[in-house]
Motif scaffolding. Sequence first.
Motif: not given
Length: 205
Positions: A108-114
């Motif tokens: 989810l961190k990755y998705l938010l950063m993207q």
Amino acid sequence: MLELDVLIYPDEVRVATPEDIREWELESASQLSIPITRLFVALYPYNPAAMSPNPDTAAEELPFVPGQIIKVVGDKDSDGFYHGESGGLSGYVPSNMVAEIPVDDEYLKYLLMQQGFLPVDHTGIPLSHSASIPDDVVVRRMVALFDYDPWESSPNIDSEDELGFRAGDIIYVFDDMDQDGFYYGDLHGRRGLVPSNFLEPLPWN
């Protein structure tokens, strides 16, 4: 070709035993400090050239706009600044102008950063203009962790009373959750029930 690990001492050189290697690996692991990556969202616009309290080092600070997601590594320094990166830039970030997004899930961190941005509403909710919400109710700000479509995912028959939302949406919830695990919330002026297990608290400051 045979490869051997050797230990070199001032007075001898010898082949390392499996116990030597295990001891070395444990010692190395204990000395490694892996910094924790956290996500923050910008609450206000920040232009270091015009706003920095440290004019001499303003060039080392990160500019941002409301809603921008910033990846932070480590804790804030003695001056109250984090070191973060966003949009391909890195620099110091004033801690009083950002809020942490409490997300533990690495994907989810990755998705938010993207995604790069969260919709941030600074106008607040005009409770005094709402007949359905008392003025003294506790209002909390939360961020959606996942997409939610009541028509597909709701466990309730009366799903038309619920709000649909997308991951990253900021939802303002009123008072405590009900016995079914739902809050009553507001998203961009639309109000309805929202499932608590799809949300995480998002601090005001």
